[in-house]
Scaffold this active site. Structure first.
Site, PDB file in Angstrom:
ATOM      1  N   SER A 288       0.542  -1.045  -0.178  1.00 33.88           N
ATOM      2  CA  SER A 288      -0.236   0.650  -0.115  1.00 33.88           C
ATOM      3  C   SER A 288       0.856   1.516   0.097  1.00 33.88           C
ATOM      4  O   SER A 288       0.544   2.434  -0.572  1.00 33.88           O
ATOM      5  CB  SER A 288      -1.039   0.057   0.928  1.00 33.88           C
ATOM      6  OG  SER A 288      -2.275  -0.692   0.682  1.00 33.88           O
ATOM      7  N   HIS A 314      -2.462   6.157   3.996  1.00 36.18           N
ATOM      8  CA  HIS A 314      -2.823   4.966   4.071  1.00 36.18           C
ATOM      9  C   HIS A 314      -3.857   4.987   4.996  1.00 36.18           C
ATOM     10  O   HIS A 314      -5.100   4.271   4.915  1.00 36.18           O
ATOM     11  CB  HIS A 314      -1.904   4.281   4.289  1.00 36.18           C
ATOM     12  CG  HIS A 314      -2.109   2.706   4.797  1.00 36.18           C
ATOM     13  ND1 HIS A 314      -2.263   2.327   5.832  1.00 36.18           N
ATOM     14  CD2 HIS A 314      -1.797   1.762   3.963  1.00 36.18           C
ATOM     15  CE1 HIS A 314      -2.187   1.450   6.790  1.00 36.18           C
ATOM     16  NE2 HIS A 314      -1.858   0.668   5.041  1.00 36.18           N
TER      17      HIS A 314
END
Length: 493
Positions: A288, A314
């Site tokens: 990610s 995130h």
């Protein structure tokens, strides 16, 4: 018309030459190759066979000579070390055939009639891998650091792709007298693109030959000065580990049991059952972060700001954070250093949700206490008596007991304003401030009030946006800053 056989003679040992290649050599009329390699096939060359050897960087000349002899009806064996199709003579021979067909110069025949056959050989990276253990047990790639035929800019892009893709990577031509810096740069790129400094690395000098040398180390400890052009370097992936001096790369990800380098003592059943999920969670978080970094509008943020920014995006999936997140110069790094020095021992939060979001593993690992005073029984009495909010009262009490803490705000602008007032009165001396309250009343103003404290490192989410999750993740960014260079978040998941 004759025939050209392109044969990979392996890395150097006679035991690593395939029977098919030996048969081709024994039946050759002409053998063409780099002069150094003839020593490996000399016992098998038939009487009367013409051997044409050339020096280094004469590949084009060798290919031309092979065609000239084949056009005379001869069976020509062109030898390459390792596998002829991997940085070897095979592609050059086929390219030259195409060129010669397009511009024929042969009288009495066509070069298109020349038969070409490729015989595979054991490649240098395969031989090196076998000597190192089992480092290529999963997806892998090979990269040559020679820029003689490939622009360095393209080589760099391939290095970055290998690192971010978590490929086991075999490195050819890692270093020579003229190419002294490229391997240093490769290591730097791997570390910048998510590979851990603890990643196992092995290198083999003269694999399969008399002066063979085998070394295992890690990416962080690799010394490029010990490597030369006769060396193959193999870099493991995120799952690779060292065991009994060998590098092992499992056939799959998310092992159900940890590698020997992860747990030095016998693990309990509880640890074993949780390990796979924890590792998988960290790998997802790493991917990610790489995705977020690739989608940022800028790629030149200072490392500590970038680390905080990646955490913020995130947590929120909000790329507006790229414009809203403010950090003082080196604020994250400065606060992390305070943690390592032992001068940052307490984090005070405005609400319990911020405290809950700070990773317990990181707090325990670093010996830090995270506190929220809202549940303290003294708060209600203080708030009622003074006519202030409970969060304001909590900050007043916190400052009395921990005036030098890191203060993190993710909900209440009044609490942040209270801290600012106490700083101006000389009652609070915070080691740092995370200002991320959220809402519509006094939120912007509370954040503006923090900025004049130039001697206090600050991380601020500008405007109305913020929240407990943001304040917590920014704390986590500070506590894990030592993972920023490797872009490897999630250690304490």
């Amino acid at each position: 018309m004759g025939k050209i056989i392109i044969a990979g003679i392996g890395p150097g040992s006679k035991d690593d030459i395939t029977p098919a290649v030996l048969q081709a050599v024994r039946g050759a009329d002409v053998i063409v190759g780099y002069k150094y390699y003839f020593q490996f096939i000399e016992p098998y060359v038939p009487a009367g066979c013409q051997c044409i050897d050339t020096g280094m960087k004469r590949e084009q000349q060798r290919a031309e000579q092979a065609f000239e002899w084949a056009e005379k009806g001869k069976t020509v064996v062109v030898i390459s070390s390792g596998d002829a199709g991997i940085y070897g003579m095979a592609p050059l021979i086929y390219e030259m055939q195409r060129q010669r067909v397009a511009s024929p110069t042969v009288v009495g025949g066509s070069v298109s009639d020349i038969s070409i056959e490729v015989l595979p050989g054991i490649s240098a990276f395969q031989k090196a891998a076998s000597l190192l253990g089992a480092p290529i047990g999963h997806d892998l790639c090979t990269i040559s650091l020679s820029d003689l035929m490939t622009p360095w800019e393209l080589i760099e892009r391939r290095i970055q792709a290998a690192a971010t893709g978590d490929f086991v990577t075999a490195v050819y031509n890692p270093k020579s007298q003229g190419r002294y810096w490229q391997l240093y740069r490769l290591v730097e790129l791997f570390l910048q693109n998510g590979r851990s400094a603890d990643t196992p690395v092995g290198y083999v000098h003269q694999a399969g030959r008399d002066d063979q040398t085998i070394v295992t180390t890690t990416l962080g400890q690799l010394d490029p000065e010990q490597v030369d052009m006769f060396t193959i370097v193999i870099i493991g992936n995120s799952q690779s580990y060292l065991y009994n001096g060998k590098i092992i790369t499992p056939r799959g990800y998310y092992r159900s049991t940890p590698s020997p380098t992860v747990l030095s003592t016998a693990p309990s059943p509880t640890v074993l059952s949780g390990f796979a999920a924890e590792k998988k969670g960290q790998l997802i978080m790493m991917e990610s972060f790489r995705t977020i970094k690739g989608e940022l509008s800028r790629q030149d943020y200072p490392l500590d700001h970038l680390w905080a920014l990646l955490h913020a995006i995130h947590t929120t999936a909000d790329f507006d954070m790229e414009h809203l997140l403010y950090t003082d110069a080196s604020a994250v790094e400065h606060l992390y250093n305070k943690v390592k020095e032992g001068t940052l021992k307490t984090i005070v939060t405005d609400v319990t949700m911020v405290t809950s979001g700070i990773r317990k593993g990181a707090l325990q690992r670093l010996g830090i206490e995270a506190k929220c005073y809202l549940s303290d029984p003294r708060i209600g009495e203080m708030a009622t008596a003074l006519g202030i909010t409970r969060t304001q009262a909590g900050i007043r009490l916190a400052v009395e007991e921990h005036p030098d803490a890191l203060f993190a705000f993710g909900n209440a602008p009044t609490a942040l304003m209270e801290l600012c007032d106490l700083i101006r009165k000389g009652k609070a001396h915070p080691v740092g401030i995370i200002a991320a309250p959220v809402g519509f009343v006094h939120v912007r103003e509370s954040k503006h009030m923090v900025k004049p404290f130039h001697d206090i490192p600050k991380i601020i989410v500008e405007g109305r946006k913020g929240g407990s999750n943001l304040a917590a993740t920014l704390c986590n960014a500070i506590l894990t800053f030592d993972d920023a260079v490797q872009l490897k978040p999630g250690r304490d998941l």
